[in-house]
Motif scaffolding. Structure first.
Motif, PDB file in Angstrom:
ATOM      1  N   TYR A 148     -20.353  24.162  59.328  1.00 19.47           N
ATOM      2  CA  TYR A 148     -19.604  25.173  58.553  1.00 19.47           C
ATOM      3  C   TYR A 148     -19.037  24.537  57.275  1.00 19.47           C
ATOM      4  CZ  TYR A 148     -19.710  27.657  63.065  1.00 19.47           C
ATOM      5  OH  TYR A 148     -20.093  28.271  64.235  1.00 19.47           O
ATOM      6  N   GLY A 188     -17.556  29.859  72.667  1.00 19.23           N
ATOM      7  CA  GLY A 188     -18.448  29.650  71.527  1.00 19.23           C
ATOM      8  C   GLY A 188     -19.265  30.909  71.306  1.00 19.23           C
ATOM      9  N   ASP A 211     -13.705  31.207  70.137  1.00 19.21           N
ATOM     10  CA  ASP A 211     -14.408  30.369  69.163  1.00 19.21           C
ATOM     11  C   ASP A 211     -13.396  29.754  68.209  1.00 19.21           C
ATOM     12  OD1 ASP A 211     -16.509  29.325  67.328  1.00 19.21           O
ATOM     13  OD2 ASP A 211     -17.828  30.711  68.392  1.00 19.21           O
ATOM     14  N   ALA A 252     -23.547  30.153  75.973  1.00 14.94           N
ATOM     15  CA  ALA A 252     -24.886  30.422  75.429  1.00 14.94           C
ATOM     16  C   ALA A 252     -25.147  29.479  74.262  1.00 14.94           C
ATOM     17  CB  ALA A 252     -25.005  31.877  74.972  1.00 14.94           C
TER      18      ALA A 252
HETATM   19  N1  SAM Z   1     -23.050  31.357  71.777  1.00 19.12           N
HETATM   20  C1  SAM Z   1     -23.504  31.733  70.467  1.00 19.12           C
HETATM   21  C2  SAM Z   1     -24.948  32.163  70.496  1.00 19.12           C
HETATM   22  O1  SAM Z   1     -25.687  31.779  71.408  1.00 19.12           O
HETATM   23  O2  SAM Z   1     -25.347  32.891  69.576  1.00 19.12           O
HETATM   24  C3  SAM Z   1     -23.309  30.627  69.446  1.00 19.12           C
HETATM   25  C4  SAM Z   1     -23.971  29.323  69.736  1.00 19.12           C
HETATM   26  S1  SAM Z   1     -23.699  28.126  68.450  1.00 19.12           S
HETATM   27  C5  SAM Z   1     -25.006  27.017  68.687  1.00 19.12           C
HETATM   28  C6  SAM Z   1     -22.292  27.238  68.998  1.00 19.12           C
HETATM   29  C7  SAM Z   1     -20.994  27.999  68.916  1.00 19.12           C
HETATM   30  O3  SAM Z   1     -19.941  27.179  69.452  1.00 19.12           O
HETATM   31  C8  SAM Z   1     -20.570  28.376  67.515  1.00 19.12           C
HETATM   32  O4  SAM Z   1     -20.142  29.700  67.488  1.00 19.12           O
HETATM   33  C9  SAM Z   1     -19.413  27.439  67.223  1.00 19.12           C
HETATM   34  O5  SAM Z   1     -18.494  27.950  66.289  1.00 19.12           O
HETATM   35  C10 SAM Z   1     -18.818  27.284  68.598  1.00 19.12           C
HETATM   36  N2  SAM Z   1     -18.035  26.050  68.759  1.00 19.12           N
HETATM   37  C11 SAM Z   1     -18.402  24.802  68.399  1.00 19.12           C
HETATM   38  N3  SAM Z   1     -17.446  23.923  68.730  1.00 19.12           N
HETATM   39  C12 SAM Z   1     -16.445  24.633  69.298  1.00 19.12           C
HETATM   40  C13 SAM Z   1     -15.195  24.286  69.844  1.00 19.12           C
HETATM   41  N4  SAM Z   1     -14.781  23.015  69.862  1.00 19.12           N
HETATM   42  N5  SAM Z   1     -14.415  25.258  70.360  1.00 19.12           N
HETATM   43  C14 SAM Z   1     -14.838  26.561  70.342  1.00 19.12           C
HETATM   44  N6  SAM Z   1     -16.038  26.958  69.842  1.00 19.12           N
HETATM   45  C15 SAM Z   1     -16.825  25.993  69.326  1.00 19.12           C
END
Ligand code: SAM
Length: 346
Positions: A148, A188, A211, A252
């Motif tokens: 990001y 997430g 998230d 996911a």
């Molecule tokens: N689950 C969603 C999907 O399958 O479309 C998004 C997957 S994406 C690869 C990873 C997600 O984890 C992102 O939305 C990111 O912002 C979130 N994320 C990463 N590190 C995080 C953290 N420490 N705490 C909460 N969310 C986190």
């Protein structure tokens, strides 16, 4: 493979060699708006007209259109008045922006971000780490700080990832009967595509998208309709901040981002707060047990190398992680689509 014929003319190697030509052709036609124009126009158009409307050279557009015909993304018609192009059903459905199943943003994310990281695949293999520093000149010490790196990048990522769930979200959510789990956290959960599938199939459930703060805010402002009260938001860092009690936690495309120690830390944390009888639903693409395929999953795992800190795994590897974190009944369901599902119960 390896028959005398293959060795005399290595067709498959030429196909691999040209793989990026094919993807870049599709990305460019998407980016220039070829499929959008042809969907809107409702009648076939000549390359001159398309080039004129999209502000490109005619010589470039003609070749782009012909190659799209070869890729079966466009159809060509010849008549007494000239040569005309129209979309195939595939492009109308998945490449035009206006389609509810559009993959346009996903294509743009691959073209503008993933492609640049893959330029440094050799370095990634040598060093065993992602390539944000080389590709974008930024440190990836904080992985999602790098992903990001600007608000614009974050929004591109959110749109790009979310679109996949309009295609295979239903299969993932329907793989197990999730109706007993009414209070769900999507950790997430990003732009909420899967959360929306979930409440649509299980109308008695509520889903909280947990998230990072700026992601949860943009999901709320841009992706989830304000009148949708079954979807809520929780801003936090799932590694550092508390995770609230719930019946089911969706992970996911989360575990594949991180090394095993971080996955274990997160799963143990979830296990502690999960209600008895509750569970965790892991949504990932699964490698064969001997890692011999599927090819899409193998290349996704290389993509995790150039873009993240984790890798794709087999169903046994995921099941072992879930069991080590304390989840008992672990079941795996293959959906036959891009993403499979593992349910672990407490
Ligand atoms: N689950 C969603 C999907 O399958 O479309 C998004 C997957 S994406 C690869 C990873 C997600 O984890 C992102 O939305 C990111 O912002 C979130 N994320 C990463 N590190 C995080 C953290 N420490 N705490 C909460 N969310 C986190």
């Amino acid at each position: 493979m390896d028959s005398a014929e293959d060795l005399n003319y290595p067709q498959i190697l030429f196909q691999y060699n040209h793989g990026f030509f094919f993807s870049k052709t599709m990305f460019t036609a998407c980016e220039l708006g070829v499929f959008d124009l042809l969907l809107e126009s409702e009648e076939p158009l000549s390359s001159d007209v398309i080039a004129g409307r999209l502000g490109t050279s005619t010589t470039g557009m003609e070749r782009l259109l012909d190659t799209c015909v070869g890729l079966k993304l466009l159809r060509v018609e010849l008549n007494s008045e000239g040569v005309f192009y129209r979309n195939t059903e595939l492009s109308n459905l998945y490449l035009a922006k206006a389609s509810p199943k559009s993959l346009y943003h996903n294509m743009m994310y691959y073209s503008k971000t993933v492609y640049l990281c893959w330029h440094y695949l050799t370095d990634a293999v040598r060093e065993g780490k992602n390539q944000y520093e080389r590709a974008f000149g930024i440190s990836s010490k904080d992985l999602f700080g790098a992903v990001y790196r600007s608000e614009e990048e974050m929004i591109k990522f959110m749109y790009g990832l979310n679109e996949i769930w309009s295609i295979c979200g239903r299969d993932v959510i329907a793989a197990f009967d999730l109706s007993p789990f009414t209070h769900i956290y999507d950790l997430g959960g990003c732009a909420g595509g899967l959360a929306q599938e979930c409440i649509s199939l299980y109308p008695n459930s509520t889903v909280t998208i947990y998230d990072l703060p700026k992601v949860a805010q943009v999901a709320k402002e841009r992706f989830i309709p304000p009148e949708e009260h079954r979807i809520m938001f929780h801003e936090g860092d799932f590694f550092k901040d508390p995770v609230p009690e719930a019946d089911l936690y969706i992970l996911a495309r989360i575990l594949h981002d991180w090394p095993d120690d971080k996955c274990m830390h997160l799963l143990e944390k979830i296990h502690k707060v999960c209600k008895p009888g509750g569970g965790v639903l892991v949504v990932e693409t699964l490698l064969n047990e001997d890692k011999s395929g599927p090819l899409d999953t193998q290349v996704y795992s290389l993509n995790m190398l150039v873009q993240a800190e984790g890798k794709e795994k087999t169903s046994t590897e995921y099941s072992n992680l879930l069991r080590a974190a304390g989840f008992k009944e672990v079941q795996v369901k293959k959906t036959g689509k891009l993403y499979d599902v593992i349910l672990g119960r407490k």
